[in-house]
Design a protein around this motif. Structure first.
Motif, PDB file in Angstrom:
ATOM      1  N   THR A 239       0.980  -1.070  -0.050  1.00 17.87           N
ATOM      2  CA  THR A 239       0.200  -0.064   0.043  1.00 17.87           C
ATOM      3  C   THR A 239       0.826   1.309   0.190  1.00 17.87           C
ATOM      4  O   THR A 239       1.900   1.521   0.852  1.00 17.87           O
ATOM      5  CB  THR A 239      -0.609  -0.109   1.236  1.00 17.87           C
ATOM      6  N   VAL A 240       0.794   2.175  -1.075  1.00 17.30           N
ATOM      7  CA  VAL A 240       1.715   3.077  -1.204  1.00 17.30           C
ATOM      8  C   VAL A 240       0.667   4.477  -1.374  1.00 17.30           C
ATOM      9  O   VAL A 240      -0.539   4.580  -1.227  1.00 17.30           O
ATOM     10  CB  VAL A 240       2.481   3.093  -2.448  1.00 17.30           C
ATOM     11  N   ALA A 241       1.347   5.490  -1.039  1.00 23.79           N
ATOM     12  CA  ALA A 241       0.825   6.986  -1.280  1.00 23.79           C
ATOM     13  C   ALA A 241       1.216   7.511  -2.742  1.00 23.79           C
ATOM     14  O   ALA A 241       2.650   7.503  -2.964  1.00 23.79           O
ATOM     15  CB  ALA A 241       1.038   7.870   0.008  1.00 23.79           C
ATOM     16  N   ILE A 242       0.507   8.042  -3.376  1.00 28.29           N
ATOM     17  CA  ILE A 242       1.013   9.009  -4.332  1.00 28.29           C
ATOM     18  C   ILE A 242       1.028  10.388  -4.118  1.00 28.29           C
ATOM     19  O   ILE A 242      -0.086  11.098  -3.662  1.00 28.29           O
ATOM     20  CB  ILE A 242      -0.018   8.762  -5.601  1.00 28.29           C
ATOM     21  N   ALA A 243       2.015  11.017  -4.259  1.00 32.74           N
ATOM     22  CA  ALA A 243       2.060  12.548  -3.910  1.00 32.74           C
ATOM     23  C   ALA A 243       1.859  13.485  -5.212  1.00 32.74           C
ATOM     24  O   ALA A 243       2.194  13.387  -6.250  1.00 32.74           O
ATOM     25  CB  ALA A 243       3.499  12.847  -3.304  1.00 32.74           C
ATOM     26  N   LYS A 244       0.495  14.014  -5.008  1.00 32.29           N
ATOM     27  CA  LYS A 244      -0.051  14.586  -6.313  1.00 32.29           C
ATOM     28  C   LYS A 244       1.007  15.858  -6.514  1.00 32.29           C
ATOM     29  O   LYS A 244       1.503  16.502  -5.666  1.00 32.29           O
ATOM     30  CB  LYS A 244      -1.162  14.988  -6.197  1.00 32.29           C
ATOM     31  N   ARG A 245       0.706  16.717  -7.778  1.00 34.07           N
ATOM     32  CA  ARG A 245       1.305  17.774  -7.995  1.00 34.07           C
ATOM     33  C   ARG A 245       0.765  18.959  -6.903  1.00 34.07           C
ATOM     34  O   ARG A 245       1.493  19.902  -6.883  1.00 34.07           O
ATOM     35  CB  ARG A 245       1.212  18.166  -9.297  1.00 34.07           C
ATOM     36  N   ASP A 246      -0.364  18.835  -6.625  1.00 37.34           N
ATOM     37  CA  ASP A 246      -1.170  19.963  -5.680  1.00 37.34           C
ATOM     38  C   ASP A 246      -0.518  19.651  -4.222  1.00 37.34           C
ATOM     39  O   ASP A 246      -1.239  20.598  -3.388  1.00 37.34           O
ATOM     40  CB  ASP A 246      -2.512  20.090  -6.059  1.00 37.34           C
ATOM     41  N   GLY A 247       0.036  18.763  -3.981  1.00 41.41           N
ATOM     42  CA  GLY A 247       0.544  18.690  -2.636  1.00 41.41           C
ATOM     43  C   GLY A 247      -0.218  17.667  -1.920  1.00 41.41           C
ATOM     44  O   GLY A 247       0.077  17.178  -0.649  1.00 41.41           O
ATOM     45  N   SER A 248      -1.309  17.285  -2.268  1.00 38.17           N
ATOM     46  CA  SER A 248      -2.254  16.222  -1.570  1.00 38.17           C
ATOM     47  C   SER A 248      -1.925  14.763  -1.611  1.00 38.17           C
ATOM     48  O   SER A 248      -0.991  14.545  -2.616  1.00 38.17           O
ATOM     49  CB  SER A 248      -3.821  16.182  -2.268  1.00 38.17           C
ATOM     50  N   LEU A 249      -2.351  13.746  -0.642  1.00 39.56           N
ATOM     51  CA  LEU A 249      -1.658  12.334  -1.016  1.00 39.56           C
ATOM     52  C   LEU A 249      -2.836  11.488  -1.298  1.00 39.56           C
ATOM     53  O   LEU A 249      -3.953  11.971  -0.766  1.00 39.56           O
ATOM     54  CB  LEU A 249      -1.319  12.159   0.473  1.00 39.56           C
ATOM     55  N   HIS A 250      -2.591  10.420  -1.996  1.00 40.47           N
ATOM     56  CA  HIS A 250      -3.756   9.574  -2.387  1.00 40.47           C
ATOM     57  C   HIS A 250      -3.268   8.135  -1.995  1.00 40.47           C
ATOM     58  O   HIS A 250      -2.185   7.714  -2.850  1.00 40.47           O
ATOM     59  CB  HIS A 250      -3.825  10.084  -4.054  1.00 40.47           C
ATOM     60  N   THR A 290       5.263  11.541  -7.492  1.00 44.59           N
ATOM     61  CA  THR A 290       5.999  10.489  -6.791  1.00 44.59           C
ATOM     62  C   THR A 290       5.035   9.489  -6.028  1.00 44.59           C
ATOM     63  O   THR A 290       4.219   9.589  -5.289  1.00 44.59           O
ATOM     64  CB  THR A 290       6.807  11.147  -5.751  1.00 44.59           C
ATOM     65  N   VAL A 291       5.707   8.060  -5.995  1.00 45.76           N
ATOM     66  CA  VAL A 291       4.878   7.010  -5.445  1.00 45.76           C
ATOM     67  C   VAL A 291       5.998   6.898  -4.264  1.00 45.76           C
ATOM     68  O   VAL A 291       7.266   6.519  -4.388  1.00 45.76           O
ATOM     69  CB  VAL A 291       4.920   5.554  -6.075  1.00 45.76           C
ATOM     70  N   THR A 292       5.290   6.960  -2.845  1.00 44.18           N
ATOM     71  CA  THR A 292       6.004   6.996  -1.776  1.00 44.18           C
ATOM     72  C   THR A 292       5.296   6.118  -0.775  1.00 44.18           C
ATOM     73  O   THR A 292       4.216   5.750  -0.874  1.00 44.18           O
ATOM     74  CB  THR A 292       6.306   8.356  -1.389  1.00 44.18           C
ATOM     75  N   ASN A 293       6.042   6.134   0.429  1.00 39.49           N
ATOM     76  CA  ASN A 293       5.447   5.485   1.749  1.00 39.49           C
ATOM     77  C   ASN A 293       4.177   6.160   2.143  1.00 39.49           C
ATOM     78  O   ASN A 293       4.045   7.150   2.293  1.00 39.49           O
ATOM     79  CB  ASN A 293       6.306   5.414   3.020  1.00 39.49           C
ATOM     80  N   ALA A 294       3.022   5.224   2.492  1.00 38.35           N
ATOM     81  CA  ALA A 294       1.827   5.749   2.825  1.00 38.35           C
ATOM     82  C   ALA A 294       2.034   6.436   4.351  1.00 38.35           C
ATOM     83  O   ALA A 294       1.568   7.311   4.658  1.00 38.35           O
ATOM     84  CB  ALA A 294       0.622   4.595   2.960  1.00 38.35           C
ATOM     85  N   GLU A 295       2.733   5.667   5.119  1.00 38.92           N
ATOM     86  CA  GLU A 295       2.848   6.366   6.500  1.00 38.92           C
ATOM     87  C   GLU A 295       3.828   7.586   6.587  1.00 38.92           C
ATOM     88  O   GLU A 295       3.643   8.525   7.365  1.00 38.92           O
ATOM     89  CB  GLU A 295       3.515   5.109   7.712  1.00 38.92           C
ATOM     90  N   THR A 296       5.123   7.511   5.964  1.00 37.91           N
ATOM     91  CA  THR A 296       6.039   8.610   5.940  1.00 37.91           C
ATOM     92  C   THR A 296       6.436   8.991   4.619  1.00 37.91           C
ATOM     93  O   THR A 296       7.510   8.716   4.208  1.00 37.91           O
ATOM     94  CB  THR A 296       7.364   8.124   6.682  1.00 37.91           C
ATOM     95  N   PRO A 297       5.453   9.877   3.820  1.00 38.01           N
ATOM     96  CA  PRO A 297       5.628  10.453   2.699  1.00 38.01           C
ATOM     97  C   PRO A 297       6.661  11.249   2.548  1.00 38.01           C
ATOM     98  O   PRO A 297       6.734  11.991   3.293  1.00 38.01           O
ATOM     99  CB  PRO A 297       4.205  10.770   2.117  1.00 38.01           C
ATOM    100  N   GLU A 298       7.743  11.130   1.481  1.00 33.89           N
ATOM    101  CA  GLU A 298       8.751  11.923   1.151  1.00 33.89           C
ATOM    102  C   GLU A 298       8.716  12.116  -0.320  1.00 33.89           C
ATOM    103  O   GLU A 298       9.501  11.500  -1.111  1.00 33.89           O
ATOM    104  CB  GLU A 298      10.037  11.473   1.503  1.00 33.89           C
ATOM    105  N   PRO A 299       7.667  13.202  -0.988  1.00 28.91           N
ATOM    106  CA  PRO A 299       7.798  13.370  -2.352  1.00 28.91           C
ATOM    107  C   PRO A 299       9.092  13.922  -3.008  1.00 28.91           C
ATOM    108  O   PRO A 299       9.896  14.507  -2.153  1.00 28.91           O
ATOM    109  CB  PRO A 299       6.600  14.252  -2.510  1.00 28.91           C
TER     110      PRO A 299
END
Length: 598
Positions: A239-250, A290-299
């Motif tokens: 399970t990952v988070a996608i850091a969007k261009r507008d700064g939101s996480l998905h 950026t595809v990054t960690n869901a818990e500790t995102p670093e875009p």
């Protein structure tokens, strides 16, 4: 802890159009044993799109992987036209080095300069390959000196000037370290890649970071994001988070993980730093995220793409023949198709102008013409207006984009070319005569001045000139630039064109239709020799009486019509005209069809 991964090399091939990038990749694939003995080999296998094969140009950056001595080499084949510069900029983000390919006769051309400057900015070490050394007019020594000059001109770092040089014939798959080298395979090239391109560096234990640089679409898996693992480890099912261009996480789950081997996608279970992978399960992802960690995102910082310089109005076909030839004709179809294009094409922007019209902005005429051509092949009907230049204002002054135009032409046509560009507000920057009978001229021309220039220059130089343009920056508005000096011949009633009418109209100008073609009121049927538009009756039939004229038995002679292709049609029209594009035909028309309302 950052470690290097010696089992991988990532390299992009950069070059001018037609210098042999895609052919070289073919040879590398063949010699690395990717194809089994019984598999058929396809020429220019990387140009998978039908339009690319037809025109012999690469439009989309593509990725392939080969193995050599236990090392996986990921190769990105990039386009050579600056209209597709958006593709090149992204390709360079995911590699650790570049292979600069230069034609042994033509030398470095403006596109080479453009892509190389982007590679040097990114601090990528280059390998220089001089290709087509078997050409009769190859001038290897001079071209090598020109390449050194180009590197120095672009402020290359001292380490970057210490590049290895290889001499190749990509058609037969031969690479040599020196011209006297007896080698008959590409082995010296593979060795140079392993030796000079650094292995990727990253921290496999760190926070997952994967930069998305390209998109693909699969009917079974939906959207695929293609990118490079920068840090961390990615596993199938994570399970990952996608850091969007507008700064939101998905947040989402990876449902498939692929790597590239030859032309196939191969399933993977884990991805480590340096891997170039495709991932599925990422609906709505776009380039530069950026595809990054869901818990500790670093875009990672997003990719910057150059601004578009040219715009065209796309609208639904409202002519009398609309819906006859195409399958998708409504504004809803058009909107959906443009939205789909925006998903994978970063360098295009779309604005709705209301009333079924969309303003599509891009890098150049060629890029927009290719988009229209792809749409018409998919069954769309639409009308497009004259290309306009996107201006901007600075301190209350209007500024317009200016381009660096390089023309290579025979000495005999020098005067004509300089005169043509003078009319279009071009300033000559430099002129080189190689003493081979051809001259190379560099101009700074406003982008407006390039619309319709190619066909004129080719006519004036009898098809011998080579033209290449490149976005250079902005200058103050240069005032009026004269457009085409002739008017149009406009049909004044519907019907079928007749040989009799065309014969009588031939001396008025050049005709675009042949006998039997259907026309409608307001359609352009030719180019008038004078500057005014002329309404003509092209459906007039010969009266059949029982009186015999003394000239009755003379056969009429028709000049063959001038059939315009899509690019020529876009260059030809004026502000009050549209190009009507359907899967079967390209017609020109007035925006207002009725003659009495014009």
């Amino acid at each position: 802890m950052k470690t290097s991964n010696p089992g991988i090399r990532n390299i992009a091939i950069i070059a001018h159009v037609d210098h042999g990038k895609t052919t070289l990749v073919d040879a590398m694939l063949n010699q690395s044993g990717i194809f089994r003995e019984n598999e058929e080999h396809v020429e220019r296998v990387m140009d998978s799109n039908e339009l690319e094969r037809e025109r012999g140009i690469t439009i989309l950056a593509k990725i392939t992987g080969i193995r050599y001595q236990g090392v996986k080499i990921n190769i990105v084949d990039t386009p050579g036209h600056s209209d597709f510069g958006g593709e090149v900029e992204r390709a360079l983000k995911i590699v650790d080095g570049v292979m600069l390919l230069v034609d042994a006769s033509e030398g470095p051309l403006p596109q080479t300069r453009y892509v190389l400057s982007k590679a040097l900015e990114a601090k990528l070490p280059p390998i220089v390959v001089i290709n087509k050394i078997d050409r009769a007019d190859a001038r290897v020594e001079e071209v090598l000196n020109e390449i050194y000059d180009l590197f120095i001109d672009l402020d290359a770092h001292e380490d970057q000037l210490d590049f290895p040089v290889l001499y190749t014939i990509s058609k037969t798959g031969v690479a040599k370290k020196t011209m006297a080298d007896p080698s008959t395979t590409l082995r010296p090239l593979f060795d140079a890649i392993l030796q000079h391109i650094p292995p990727p560096v990253g921290d496999p234990e760190g926070v997952t970071q994967m930069l998305i640089a390209n998109l693909d679409y699969s009917d079974y898996l939906g959207r695929l994001g293609i990118g490079r693992m920068v840090n961390g480890t990615l596993r199938y099912g994570d399970t990952v988070a996608i850091a969007k261009r507008d700064g939101s996480l998905h947040t989402t789950r990876i449902t498939k993980l692929y790597s590239f081997e030859g032309l196939k996608r191969v399933d993977e279970t884990t991805g480590v730093p340096g891997d170039i992978l495709a991932i599925a399960g990422v609906e709505g992802i776009t380039i530069g995220e950026t595809v990054t960690n869901a818990e500790t995102p670093e875009p990672l910082p997003p990719i910057h793409i150059d601004e578009p310089t040219i715009a065209m109005a796309f609208t639904i076909n409202t002519g009398p023949f609309s819906g006859r030839e195409g399958q998708w004709v409504t504004s809803r179809n058009l909107r959906e198709r443009l939205e789909k294009e925006l998903l994978t094409n970063v360098s295009i922007r779309v604005e709705e102008l209301g009333h079924d019209t969309f303003k599509v902005m891009g890098r150049g005429e060629l890029q927009l013409a290719i988009l229209i051509e792809m749409m018409r092949r998919e069954g769309y009907e639409l009308m497009v207006g004259k290309p306009e230049i996107l201006t901007r204002s600075l301190n209350g002054k209007m500024q317009e984009p200016v381009e660096l135009l390089v023309i290579d032409c025979p000495e005999a046509f020098l005067g004509v070319v300089i005169e043509k560009l003078g009319q279009r507000k071009g300033k000559i920057v430099k002129m080189i005569n190689h003493g081979s009978g051809r001259v190379r001229l560099d101009f700074h021309v406003p982008s407006r001045g390039l619309i319709g220039l190619r066909s004129e220059i080719l006519t004036d130089t009898r098809g011998t000139a080579l033209m290449n343009a490149l976005f250079h920056g902005y200058i103050d508005w240069q005032g009026e630039i004269p457009t085409r000096p002739t008017g149009s011949l406009v049909a004044d009633r519907p019907g079928k064109a007749t040989g009799h009418a065309i014969f009588n109209l031939q001396e008025r100008g050049e005709i675009f239709v042949k006998p039997g073609d259907e026309v409608y009121e307001g359609m352009l049927v030719g180019e008038n020799a004078r500057e005014k538009d002329l309404d003509v009756n092209i459906v007039k039939e010969k009266k059949l009486t029982n009186m015999r004229a003394s000239t009755a038995d003379e056969a009429i002679r028709l000049v063959p019509p001038r059939v315009l292709n899509l690019e020529q049609a876009i260059e030809f029209i004026r502000e009050d005209e549209y190009v009507e594009v359907t899967p079967a035909s390209i017609r020109l028309r007035k925006k207002v069809l009725k003659a009495n309302q014009r």
